[in-house]
Design an enzyme around this catalytic site. Structure first.
Site, PDB file in Angstrom:
ATOM      1  N   HIS A 237      -2.452  -2.442  -9.524  1.00  9.64           N
ATOM      2  CA  HIS A 237      -3.469  -1.896  -8.615  1.00  9.64           C
ATOM      3  C   HIS A 237      -4.610  -2.884  -8.483  1.00  9.64           C
ATOM      4  O   HIS A 237      -4.922  -3.612  -9.433  1.00  9.64           O
ATOM      5  CB  HIS A 237      -4.005  -0.553  -9.132  1.00  9.64           C
TER       6      HIS A 237
ATOM      7  N   ASP B 161       2.377   5.823  -6.645  1.00  9.92           N
ATOM      8  CA  ASP B 161       3.668   5.746  -5.964  1.00  9.92           C
ATOM      9  C   ASP B 161       4.848   5.654  -6.923  1.00  9.92           C
ATOM     10  O   ASP B 161       5.989   5.844  -6.506  1.00  9.92           O
ATOM     11  CB  ASP B 161       3.675   4.536  -5.020  1.00  9.92           C
TER      12      ASP B 161
ATOM     13  N   ARG C  22      -3.266   9.977 -10.927  1.00  7.00           N
ATOM     14  CA  ARG C  22      -2.388  10.624  -9.942  1.00  7.00           C
ATOM     15  C   ARG C  22      -0.932  10.525 -10.414  1.00  7.00           C
ATOM     16  O   ARG C  22      -0.115  11.384 -10.115  1.00  7.00           O
ATOM     17  CB  ARG C  22      -2.566   9.964  -8.561  1.00  7.00           C
TER      18      ARG C  22
ATOM     19  N   HIS D   2       0.865  -1.191   0.000  1.00  7.12           N
ATOM     20  CA  HIS D   2       0.000   0.000   0.000  1.00  7.12           C
ATOM     21  C   HIS D   2       0.901   1.242   0.000  1.00  7.12           C
ATOM     22  O   HIS D   2       1.705   1.426  -0.909  1.00  7.12           O
ATOM     23  CB  HIS D   2      -0.940  -0.094   1.219  1.00  7.12           C
TER      24      HIS D   2
HETATM   25  N1  AMX Z   1       5.045  -6.604  -9.728  1.00  7.76           N
HETATM   26  C1  AMX Z   1       5.100  -7.960  -9.682  1.00  7.76           C
HETATM   27  N2  AMX Z   1       4.029  -8.758  -9.516  1.00  7.76           N
HETATM   28  C2  AMX Z   1       2.835  -8.140  -9.421  1.00  7.76           C
HETATM   29  C3  AMX Z   1       2.696  -6.740  -9.499  1.00  7.76           C
HETATM   30  C4  AMX Z   1       3.859  -5.961  -9.634  1.00  7.76           C
HETATM   31  N3  AMX Z   1       3.840  -4.638  -9.667  1.00  7.76           N
HETATM   32  N4  AMX Z   1       1.375  -6.431  -9.374  1.00  7.76           N
HETATM   33  C5  AMX Z   1       0.715  -7.593  -9.231  1.00  7.76           C
HETATM   34  N5  AMX Z   1       1.594  -8.624  -9.238  1.00  7.76           N
HETATM   35  C6  AMX Z   1       1.315 -10.047  -9.078  1.00  7.76           C
HETATM   36  C7  AMX Z   1       0.647 -10.277  -7.722  1.00  7.76           C
HETATM   37  O1  AMX Z   1       1.623 -10.344  -6.701  1.00  7.76           O
HETATM   38  C8  AMX Z   1      -0.093 -11.579  -7.975  1.00  7.76           C
HETATM   39  O2  AMX Z   1       0.853 -12.614  -7.942  1.00  7.76           O
HETATM   40  P1  AMX Z   1       0.465 -14.087  -7.376  1.00  7.76           P
HETATM   41  O3  AMX Z   1      -0.719 -14.550  -8.194  1.00  7.76           O
HETATM   42  O4  AMX Z   1       1.694 -14.876  -7.582  1.00  7.76           O
HETATM   43  O5  AMX Z   1       0.096 -13.883  -5.927  1.00  7.76           O
HETATM   44  C9  AMX Z   1      -0.555 -11.417  -9.436  1.00  7.76           C
HETATM   45  O6  AMX Z   1       0.339 -10.454 -10.025  1.00  7.76           O
HETATM   46  C10 AMX Z   1      -1.982 -10.936  -9.578  1.00  7.76           C
HETATM   47  O7  AMX Z   1      -2.116  -9.734  -8.866  1.00  7.76           O
HETATM   48  P2  AMX Z   1      -3.208  -8.647  -9.275  1.00  7.76           P
HETATM   49  O8  AMX Z   1      -4.559  -9.283  -9.151  1.00  7.76           O
HETATM   50  O9  AMX Z   1      -2.847  -8.026 -10.582  1.00  7.76           O
HETATM   51  O10 AMX Z   1      -2.991  -7.517  -8.177  1.00  7.76           O
HETATM   52  P3  AMX Z   1      -3.585  -7.452  -6.706  1.00  7.76           P
HETATM   53  O11 AMX Z   1      -4.905  -6.757  -6.767  1.00  7.76           O
HETATM   54  O12 AMX Z   1      -3.513  -8.751  -6.004  1.00  7.76           O
HETATM   55  O13 AMX Z   1      -2.491  -6.508  -6.001  1.00  7.76           O
HETATM   56  C11 AMX Z   1      -1.088  -4.628  -5.725  1.00  7.76           C
HETATM   57  C12 AMX Z   1      -2.460  -5.112  -6.209  1.00  7.76           C
HETATM   58  C13 AMX Z   1      -1.069  -3.107  -5.776  1.00  7.76           C
HETATM   59  C14 AMX Z   1      -0.863  -5.077  -4.289  1.00  7.76           C
HETATM   60  C15 AMX Z   1       0.007  -5.221  -6.655  1.00  7.76           C
HETATM   61  O14 AMX Z   1      -0.195  -4.746  -7.973  1.00  7.76           O
HETATM   62  C16 AMX Z   1       1.425  -4.902  -6.202  1.00  7.76           C
HETATM   63  O15 AMX Z   1       1.980  -5.635  -5.375  1.00  7.76           O
HETATM   64  N6  AMX Z   1       2.043  -3.792  -6.755  1.00  7.76           N
HETATM   65  C17 AMX Z   1       3.354  -3.371  -6.317  1.00  7.76           C
HETATM   66  C18 AMX Z   1       3.272  -2.621  -4.999  1.00  7.76           C
HETATM   67  C19 AMX Z   1       2.611  -1.263  -5.177  1.00  7.76           C
HETATM   68  O16 AMX Z   1       2.958  -0.505  -6.060  1.00  7.76           O
HETATM   69  N7  AMX Z   1       1.664  -0.946  -4.289  1.00  7.76           N
HETATM   70  C20 AMX Z   1       1.018   0.370  -4.271  1.00  7.76           C
HETATM   71  C21 AMX Z   1      -0.434   0.342  -4.732  1.00  7.76           C
HETATM   72  C22 AMX Z   1      -1.051   1.704  -4.643  1.00  7.76           C
HETATM   73  C23 AMX Z   1      -1.218   2.122  -3.216  1.00  7.76           C
HETATM   74  O17 AMX Z   1      -1.978   1.521  -2.474  1.00  7.76           O
HETATM   75  N8  AMX Z   1      -0.505   3.118  -2.777  1.00  7.76           N
END
Ligand code: AMX
Length: 471
Positions: free
Chosen positions: A353, A408, A362, A307
């Site tokens: 996301h 971010d 943003r 997050h």
């Molecule tokens: N890099 C690598 N892998 C990623 C990824 C990324 N940026 N985004 C998603 N994935 C992976 C997930 O870890 C998941 O893997 P798994 O099936 O092996 O567990 C798969 O792709 C499917 O995920 P998703 O359905 O696309 O995303 P989600 O809704 O589960 O998660 C989020 C969303 C933001 C947690 C994820 O995209 C992520 O970890 N991003 C990187 C961290 C980040 O930037 N967070 C900030 C978000 C905005 C905020 O809240 N400030």
């Protein structure tokens, strides 16, 4: 009576606001602007109107079905379940956030600006989130003054902050100090004295205003203690806006940095109700824990790397790239770097996301700020190159639902350009801004008398039985 007063106080912008609100399903039900410069007075007029509106709506549609829940949703972080009410903003997967029906570019255009500035003042955004109305200059000015007048920190909180070791993460310091502000809670005292439910929101409002006012000195004290030898944050100027005071307390007087803070604190404020920090604040508040404790809960969630902490992680990631392959690395080299990170099971921070399916607006508005003010910064160029290379690399994994950048991916690069290079601090800035959204929501949670939150959970055997699954 309230409706008559509302109609009498109609002003320009009314029809535009109403049309926007209707188009995007915003919660503005009174298409008029209230002239008072006291936010509490305006809310006192709006609350009964909105209470009636919700009461009538529930009477007519309380049992209308609005969605379904699947087994995957229960295991999958409740994605897509329509189970929360949040009046302040709505997140569209394709278009991004709308604050009370207004997009970020619309807010940049319509919200009052600081003297000589071009970016919106967060005070205006808070007014919009709380009331649904674009405020006047006078209304925003009165909020700046009111927050300046409420900003004093109790001595025990200052002592607590000064006693933290500087290796304690700034987000842990923020959470602990915010919890300690519980001593100031007007809501907790009023609750103990037995006030009736219909007055809850007024005391939550008082705490919300105090909390928002106290966050800049609190956050600036964390910054100075942790990174600047604990030098004084200085005094608060009642004729300065919230962001200018905050920038100065942090030790930044550059006009462009102040403008960046105004934009930053506006756009990080709210992202509808289901994200971890907003949901946690709402959830804790539903137990009638006071706004300080509720916000503390939200901040503990914001401190997670998936997050809000992602803004810190992005800068660490960019620095790692710059060190290992150079900030000016070719697109091919960048691609190889990303692929190797993914192979090692790491996430690309700042990308993906849970709701968005396009580039986060943003991100876009921060990119526009960078193009205007720091187009030649090597780290900005690196961020731009990563933007070109990352989405196809993420798509190639075949599992990521949103390969586009979120908020971010950009914020840290802007901060480091103006000299704020302490990346572990970035999430605190996010938290200061997030207070605007979650506090506006908490006021309405109590005004609408939303009950203690208690969804039904299931065990796996229970789900198997329910779905008649074979073992
Ligand atoms: N890099 C690598 N892998 C990623 C990824 C990324 N940026 N985004 C998603 N994935 C992976 C997930 O870890 C998941 O893997 P798994 O099936 O092996 O567990 C798969 O792709 C499917 O995920 P998703 O359905 O696309 O995303 P989600 O809704 O589960 O998660 C989020 C969303 C933001 C947690 C994820 O995209 C992520 O970890 N991003 C990187 C961290 C980040 O930037 N967070 C900030 C978000 C905005 C905020 O809240 N400030």
């Amino acid at each position: 009576m309230a409706i008559i007063r509302a109609l009498l106080s109609r002003a320009s912008g009314v029809h535009f606001q109403a049309a926007q609100a209707q188009k995007f399903g915003a919660a503005i039900t009174v298409p008029c602007r209230f002239e008072s410069t006291s936010l509490k007075d305006v809310l006192k007029q709006k609350v009964p109107i909105e209470q009636d509106n919700v009461k009538n709506f529930r009477k007519e549609h309380g049992s209308t079905v609005i969605g379904e829940v699947t087994v995957d949703m229960a295991y999958g972080g409740m994605r897509g379940i329509k189970g929360l009410v949040c009046e302040t903003s709505v997140l569209d997967p394709e278009e991004g956030i709308r604050f009370r029906g207004y997009s970020i570019p619309e807010c940049q255009k319509l919200l009052p600006k600081g003297p000589g500035g071009q970016e919106p003042l967060p005070e205006g955004l808070f007014w919009l989130l709380a009331t649904g109305d674009i405020p006047t200059e006078a209304q925003v000015k009165s909020l700046s003054q009111e927050w300046a007048s409420r900003a004093d920190l109790p001595q025990h909180v200052v002592t607590m902050l000064n006693n933290f070791p500087n290796h304690l993460h700034p987000m842990a310091q923020l959470c602990a100090a915010v919890a300690a502000l519980h001593s100031e809670s007007k809501f907790a005292k009023a609750y103990q004295s037995g006030i009736p439910k219909k007055q809850y929101w007024e005391y939550v409002y008082e705490d919300a205003m105090d909390l928002i006012a106290k966050l800049p000195p609190l956050a600036a004290t964390i910054y100075r203690n942790t990174y600047k030898d604990g030098s004084s944050i200085g005094g608060i100027k009642s004729d300065w806006d919230w962001s200018k005071n905050f920038s100065s307390m942090l030790g930044y007087e550059d006009q462009q940095f102040i403008e960046l803070m105004r934009l930053y604190l506006t756009i990080h404020s709210d992202h509808e109700g289901g994200n971890v920090s907003a949901h946690a604040t709402h959830l804790v508040g539903s137990a009638l824990s006071d706004p300080y404790l509720s916000f503390c809960g939200g901040m503990c969630g914001l401190a997670g790397p998936l997050h809000g902490l992602a803004n810190q992680e992005v800068l660490i990631f960019l620095t790692k790239i710059a060190k290992s392959i150079g900030a000016d690395a070719s697109e091919d080299k960048l691609k190889d770097f990303l692929v190797s990170e993914l192979k090692q099971g790491r996430v690309v921070p700042g990308y993906g996301h849970a709701v968005l399916r396009k580039t986060d607006p943003r991100y876009t508005c921060q990119r526009e700020f960078a193009l205007k003010h720091l187009p030649n910064d090597p780290m900005f160029k690196l961020v731009s190159n990563i933007y070109k290379v990352t989405p196809p690399v993420l798509l190639d994994t075949g599992k990521i639902k949103n390969p586009w950048p979120n908020v971010d991916a950009h914020s840290g690069v802007l901060l480091q350009y103006y000299g704020m290079k302490e990346m572990n601090y970035y999430t605190v800035l996010f938290g200061v801004s997030r207070a605007l959204g979650v506090m506006a929501s908490l006021i309405w949670d109590r005004a609408l008398n939303l009950p203690i939150e208690r969804p039904k959970s299931m065990s796996t055997p229970g789900l198997m039985k329910l779905t008649k699954a074979k073992k």
